[in-house]
Design an enzyme around this catalytic site. Structure first.
Site, mmCIF file in Angstrom:
data_model
loop_
_atom_site.group_PDB
_atom_site.id
_atom_site.type_symbol
_atom_site.label_atom_id
_atom_site.label_comp_id
_atom_site.label_asym_id
_atom_site.label_seq_id
_atom_site.Cartn_x
_atom_site.Cartn_y
_atom_site.Cartn_z
ATOM 1 N N HIS A 55 0.835 -1.198 0.000
ATOM 2 C CA HIS A 55 0.000 0.000 0.000
ATOM 3 C C HIS A 55 0.875 1.255 0.000
ATOM 4 O O HIS A 55 2.090 1.194 0.207
ATOM 5 C CB HIS A 55 -0.938 -0.026 1.201
ATOM 6 C CG HIS A 55 -2.013 -1.063 1.084
ATOM 7 N ND1 HIS A 55 -3.026 -1.200 2.005
ATOM 8 C CD2 HIS A 55 -2.235 -2.020 0.138
ATOM 9 C CE1 HIS A 55 -3.827 -2.182 1.633
ATOM 10 N NE2 HIS A 55 -3.359 -2.702 0.518
ATOM 11 N N GLU A 57 1.277 3.719 2.053
ATOM 12 C CA GLU A 57 2.021 4.041 3.268
ATOM 13 C C GLU A 57 3.325 3.251 3.352
ATOM 14 O O GLU A 57 4.349 3.767 3.807
ATOM 15 C CB GLU A 57 1.168 3.743 4.505
ATOM 16 C CG GLU A 57 -0.117 4.544 4.579
ATOM 17 C CD GLU A 57 -1.307 3.803 4.006
ATOM 18 O OE1 GLU A 57 -2.386 3.881 4.603
ATOM 19 O OE2 GLU A 57 -1.157 3.135 2.950
ATOM 20 N N ALA A 159 -23.559 8.745 -26.379
ATOM 21 C CA ALA A 159 -23.170 9.618 -27.488
ATOM 22 C C ALA A 159 -24.429 9.956 -28.268
ATOM 23 O O ALA A 159 -25.195 9.063 -28.650
ATOM 24 C CB ALA A 159 -22.162 8.912 -28.395
ATOM 25 N N SER A 173 -25.236 3.676 -35.793
ATOM 26 C CA SER A 173 -24.805 4.756 -34.891
ATOM 27 C C SER A 173 -23.322 5.061 -34.982
ATOM 28 O O SER A 173 -22.820 5.908 -34.243
ATOM 29 C CB SER A 173 -25.148 4.388 -33.450
ATOM 30 O OG SER A 173 -24.444 3.231 -33.046
ATOM 31 N N TRP A 175 -20.222 6.724 -36.961
ATOM 32 C CA TRP A 175 -19.916 7.289 -35.648
ATOM 33 C C TRP A 175 -20.668 8.609 -35.502
ATOM 34 O O TRP A 175 -20.637 9.444 -36.402
ATOM 35 C CB TRP A 175 -18.420 7.508 -35.500
ATOM 36 C CG TRP A 175 -17.625 6.257 -35.582
ATOM 37 C CD1 TRP A 175 -16.894 5.795 -36.631
ATOM 38 C CD2 TRP A 175 -17.478 5.312 -34.545
ATOM 39 N NE1 TRP A 175 -16.280 4.627 -36.301
ATOM 40 C CE2 TRP A 175 -16.624 4.299 -35.026
ATOM 41 C CE3 TRP A 175 -17.970 5.199 -33.251
ATOM 42 C CZ2 TRP A 175 -16.255 3.183 -34.261
ATOM 43 C CZ3 TRP A 175 -17.604 4.110 -32.491
ATOM 44 C CH2 TRP A 175 -16.764 3.127 -32.990
ATOM 45 N N THR A 201 -27.288 -3.596 -28.611
ATOM 46 C CA THR A 201 -26.037 -2.985 -29.077
ATOM 47 C C THR A 201 -25.128 -4.027 -29.706
ATOM 48 O O THR A 201 -24.473 -3.768 -30.720
ATOM 49 C CB THR A 201 -25.329 -2.291 -27.903
ATOM 50 O OG1 THR A 201 -26.171 -1.259 -27.384
ATOM 51 C CG2 THR A 201 -24.008 -1.686 -28.333
ATOM 52 N N ASP A 205 -24.137 -3.292 -33.485
ATOM 53 C CA ASP A 205 -22.788 -2.745 -33.695
ATOM 54 C C ASP A 205 -21.668 -3.778 -33.618
ATOM 55 O O ASP A 205 -20.545 -3.486 -34.034
ATOM 56 C CB ASP A 205 -22.500 -1.648 -32.662
ATOM 57 C CG ASP A 205 -23.444 -0.460 -32.800
ATOM 58 O OD1 ASP A 205 -24.008 -0.291 -33.890
ATOM 59 O OD2 ASP A 205 -23.617 0.273 -31.811
ATOM 60 N N GLY A 302 -27.964 0.981 -25.418
ATOM 61 C CA GLY A 302 -29.003 1.720 -26.107
ATOM 62 C C GLY A 302 -30.104 2.174 -25.175
ATOM 63 O O GLY A 302 -29.999 2.072 -23.940
ATOM 64 N N GLY A 307 -32.871 3.151 -20.271
ATOM 65 C CA GLY A 307 -34.167 3.449 -19.681
ATOM 66 C C GLY A 307 -34.473 2.567 -18.484
ATOM 67 O O GLY A 307 -34.975 3.044 -17.451
#
Length: 372
Positions: A55, A57, A159, A173, A175, A201, A205, A302, A307
């Site tokens: 870590h 420290e 996007a 989509s 670009w 998607t 894509d 998407g 949603g």
């Protein structure tokens, strides 16, 4: 208790910059930096860069050596007090006999949460906490969310055109945004533990969903929400060259076509998480990811997934990229949501960062109910 000076903030700022060196690599651990100062001279500094390695420290104390005695230790997160993959840092700090320990924020991990501070104070070491706390929180928001809520921090990247459209009516989509914006997205990917998308998607894509930065040393888990297991076996996401360093987790609700075994044979991990409507239970999926040590999820999906996540209040932050284009009302919207009849039903957002990226505009926002 001593009064904080300008120097205290300067040294803590340096510790935060050191911590940021682990932005892409420390997962599932938090990003932590440490600076040791004696007689206004930095005698040691370090950062935690990878889970299982020392870590911050420990690195700083090794560099300081005997000069750590009577010094001020600045650390961005409360020193850990439990045995994990490495010994507890607080004991190493105590053994070094510093005069004072300045901490940006308390550790949200229930195994630590105040115990590191208490151990230091029990040895007569002065402890100052909450110095540049908000900056420290921002650096480790995913770790904090996982520790306090049992969920990852979910950031949705979208996007869109200026009229808020994310794909043409035929699903195309690529670009919408510029190369500069797409490069910016790679940095969000790199600092995430998981990248999540939906089957829509994947079908439209055929994305790889990997980090494509030249210095990338770690690839996030790729998560696909595919309720009916429609993913083609030749999808780029299942390419053998990717799977070794970037696992694929497919969340589904039903397997009527008996495709689960074929997807497993391609190297994907499958998890069945149906809800009452025979869709993937997104809340349960997020809990599962958190249980596996996922701090940050980047959603690149998407309108359906976005949603559903928004309606379930599972999105903590939006990153909108607006391109100077108009795609028209027939194109796909950002979110599939029920029709609202009064303005009081409309979700409100709080903007907290707006800037230009290439020719595009990047807007970061939080749901108003979650905004801090």
């Amino acid at each position: 208790m001593s009064t904080l000076s300008t120097s205290d903030y300067t040294y803590m700022s340096l510790a935060l910059r050191l911590a940021a060196q682990g932005l892409y690599t420390t997962q599932p651990n938090p990003r932590v930096g440490c600076v040791i100062v004696r007689d206004q001279q930095i005698v040691g500094q370090g950062a935690h860069l990878k889970a299982g390695e020392p870590h911050a420290e420990v690195f700083a104390l090794r560099q300081a050596g005997a000069l750590a005695e009577g010094a001020d230790v600045y650390v961005t997160l409360e020193p850990c007090s439990h045995f994990g993959r490495t010994p507890p840092c607080v004991q190493a700090v105590i053994a070094a006999k510093p005069k004072r320990v300045v901490i940006a924020m308390q550790d949200p991990n229930p195994l630590v949460a105040g115990q590191g501070v208490a151990a230091l104070q029990a040895q007569g070491i002065e402890v100052v906490i909450d110095v540049l706390e908000q900056e420290a929180i921002a650096l480790n928001i995913g770790f904090i969310t996982r520790m306090t809520r049992g969920l990852p921090y979910v950031r949705s990247k979208i996007a869109a055109s200026l009229d808020g459209r994310t794909a043409l009516s035929n699903g195309k989509s690529q670009w919408i945004t510029s190369e500069s914006a797409r490069l910016d997205v790679q940095h969000w990917r790199a600092q995430s533990c998981a990248i999540l998308t939906g089957i829509g998607t994947v079908l439209a894509d055929d994305p790889s969903m990997t980090v494509r930065l030249p210095n990338a040393t770690r690839q996030p888990i790729r998560v696909v929400v595919d309720s009916r297991l429609q993913m083609p076996l030749d999808s780029k996401i299942l390419a053998p060259s990717m799977l070794a360093n970037s696992p694929v987790l497919v969340a589904y609700a039903a397997d009527a076509q008996q495709r689960a075994e074929a997807l497993k044979a391609k190297g994907a991990e499958l998890v069945c998480l149906p809800n009452q409507t025979q869709q993937v239970d997104l809340a349960e999926l997020m809990q599962l990811l958190a249980h596996r040590g996922v701090n940050n999820v980047l959603v690149e999906a998407g309108q359906g997934i976005n949603g559903a996540l928004l309606n379930a209040r599972l999105i903590d932050e939006f990153v909108f990229y607006y391109a100077p284009k108009l795609m028209g009302s027939a194109a796909h919207a950002m979110f599939a949501m029920p029709e609202f009849t009064v303005m009081q039903q409309v979700p409100e957002l709080q903007l907290f960062d707006v800037r230009q990226v290439g020719v595009d505009i990047r807007v970061r926002a939080k749901p108003a109910v979650l905004a801090m």
